[in-house]
Scaffold this active site. Structure first.
Site, mmCIF file in Angstrom:
data_model
loop_
_atom_site.group_PDB
_atom_site.id
_atom_site.type_symbol
_atom_site.label_atom_id
_atom_site.label_comp_id
_atom_site.label_asym_id
_atom_site.label_seq_id
_atom_site.Cartn_x
_atom_site.Cartn_y
_atom_site.Cartn_z
ATOM 1 N N ASP A 152 0.925 -1.287 0.061
ATOM 2 C CA ASP A 152 0.103 0.151 -0.062
ATOM 3 C C ASP A 152 0.740 1.307 -0.243
ATOM 4 O O ASP A 152 2.136 1.144 -0.132
ATOM 5 C CB ASP A 152 -1.056 -0.035 1.050
ATOM 6 C CG ASP A 152 -2.251 0.419 1.008
ATOM 7 O OD1 ASP A 152 -2.458 1.137 0.119
ATOM 8 O OD2 ASP A 152 -3.290 -0.218 1.680
ATOM 9 N N ASP A 209 -10.257 3.590 -3.843
ATOM 10 C CA ASP A 209 -10.974 2.416 -3.444
ATOM 11 C C ASP A 209 -12.212 2.318 -3.943
ATOM 12 O O ASP A 209 -13.158 3.372 -3.835
ATOM 13 C CB ASP A 209 -10.991 2.471 -1.921
ATOM 14 C CG ASP A 209 -9.757 2.308 -1.180
ATOM 15 O OD1 ASP A 209 -8.485 2.116 -2.021
ATOM 16 O OD2 ASP A 209 -9.580 2.868 0.028
#
Length: 399
Positions: A152, A209
């Site tokens: 990430d 997202d």
């Protein structure tokens, strides 16, 4: 030099040049889009040894393994600290036997095991991350027999260079001697489709997202923007089709199929679009309690075959008339996969002309419906079908 943190592209020119020569260790990974399951979309931080073992069991029992799903991936929140030697420490309450025991169990089911970390000082959920520990962590992951790493981009340093950071972790993984798929997850902020392949990434997020709804952007929380509906994600990922191919895939985020925010019809559209775009098929629902309808979506082998087609071409939108769209993907056998998509609120007829998918108009071709599993016959010049609201008709067209 390769182990140093890179904060700018200028300082890292030599570092990146070294990284561009992909190691034999990571060659041949992800020649088709990875398929698996990840904890995050359904369970967030509520991860545990019991959960992961249960999902591995369910992947086998549900038929998902037989359909091609391989990876069981623990996302954020498995880690709590580093020990005196700097080694990453799993949560002892949630993983009392450690991560290696979980990986061994997943492997015993004939599946592969994945884990999560972050290029910053802390993960998105403020757990210890990889910055400054890349080679140490890579050795740990290899010792745990990890097969897949999602990396990430939260809590990175000001000016930290994404390309160099991901080249660094790829080099670290390769130096461990274990073949580990690298999932670059920096949400498309630094255009990873331009450099992800060169630094050895196997897939890279192209968008923010996803959230479990048909369309529309919303704040995750006040001032924390934004999550994207499924169609918004598809629209952002679609123009990047030329950057995808065997070993390096555009990733429009994980699947929401079965999490309750869309209808079964909408989930079928979601799965169809991801398959046509050659996206990684990473499920994010509770595999232990799927309805038959959701299981049938996730295990539709004809649709999965489109995603996994060895030619490795990402499909794209080839025609649009308001809410009515045609998407198409070339297949290795010379055929085409085609989606007729109705974004609108009422049933409409949608047609695909052969010229739109690269065929001459006089051609006679066989059409097969991939959701009804029926051959529809021969058609010349075009094919049309009624498409319900928020639905797709997904077919193959083969001369």
């Amino acid at each position: 030099m390769r182990k140093l943190l890179c904060l700018s592209a200028t300082l890292c020119s030599l570092f990146t040049a070294v990284s561009l020569a992909q190691s034999d260790t990571s060659k041949g990974l992800a020649l088709t889009p990875p398929m698996g399951w990840n904890t995050w979309n359904k369970f967030g931080c509520n991860v545990s040894d019991e959960l992961v073992r249960g999902m591995a069991d369910a992947m086998v029992k549900s038929g998902m393994k037989d359909a091609g799903y391989q990876y069981v991936v623990i996302d954020d929140c498995w880690q709590v600290s580093r020990d005196a030697q700097g080694n990453i420490v799993p949560d002892p309450k949630r993983f009392p036997n450690g991560i290696k025991a979980v990986a061994d169990y997943v492997h015993s089911q004939g599946l592969k095991f994945g884990i999560y970390s972050d290029a910053g000082a802390l993960t998105c959920e403020k757990r210890p991350a990889g910055l400054g520990h890349e080679y140490q962590d890579a050795r740990t992951y290899a010792a745990w027999d990890v097969d897949y790493l999602k990396y990430d981009w939260c809590n990175t340093l000001p000016g930290q260079d994404a390309r160099a950071s991901y080249a660094n972790i790829r080099q670290a993984l390769d130096s461990s001697g274990r073949s580990i798929v690298l999932s670059i997850c920096e949400w498309g902020k630094n255009q990873p489709w331009l450099w992800g392949k060169e630094v050895g990434g196997n897939l890279w997020r192209t968008t923010g997202d996803i959230q479990d709804r048909w369309a529309g952007q919303k704040e995750w929380s006040p001032g924390n923007c934004c999550s994207n509906g499924m169609l918004d994600i598809a629209d952002q990922n679609e123009p990047l089709y030329s950057y995808a191919g065997p070993g390096h895939w555009n990733d429009p985020d994980m699947l929401e199929v079965g999490n309750g925010g869309m209808t079964t019809t909408e989930y079928r559209s979601h799965f169809s679009l991801w398959a046509l775009m050659a996206a990684p098929l990473i499920a994010g629902n509770d595999l232990r309690s799927m309805t038959p309808e959701i299981r049938d979506i996730l295990t539709n082998k004809e649709v999965i075959a489109i995603d996994q087609d060895p030619l490795g071409r990402q499909g794209r939108r080839v025609a649009k008339d308001g809410d009515l769209e045609v998407w198409a993907k070339p297949l290795k056998d010379g055929g085409r996969a085609v989606i007729l998509l109705n974004r609108g609120s009422s049933s409409r007829e949608i047609a695909v002309n052969w010229e739109q998918i690269g065929y001459p108009g006089h051609l006679s071709a066989s059409v097969r419906d991939l959701w009804s599993h029926k051959d529809l016959g021969k058609f010349t010049g075009k094919f049309s079908a009624p498409v319900e609201s928020h639905a797709v008709v997904m077919v193959t067209v083969r001369p």
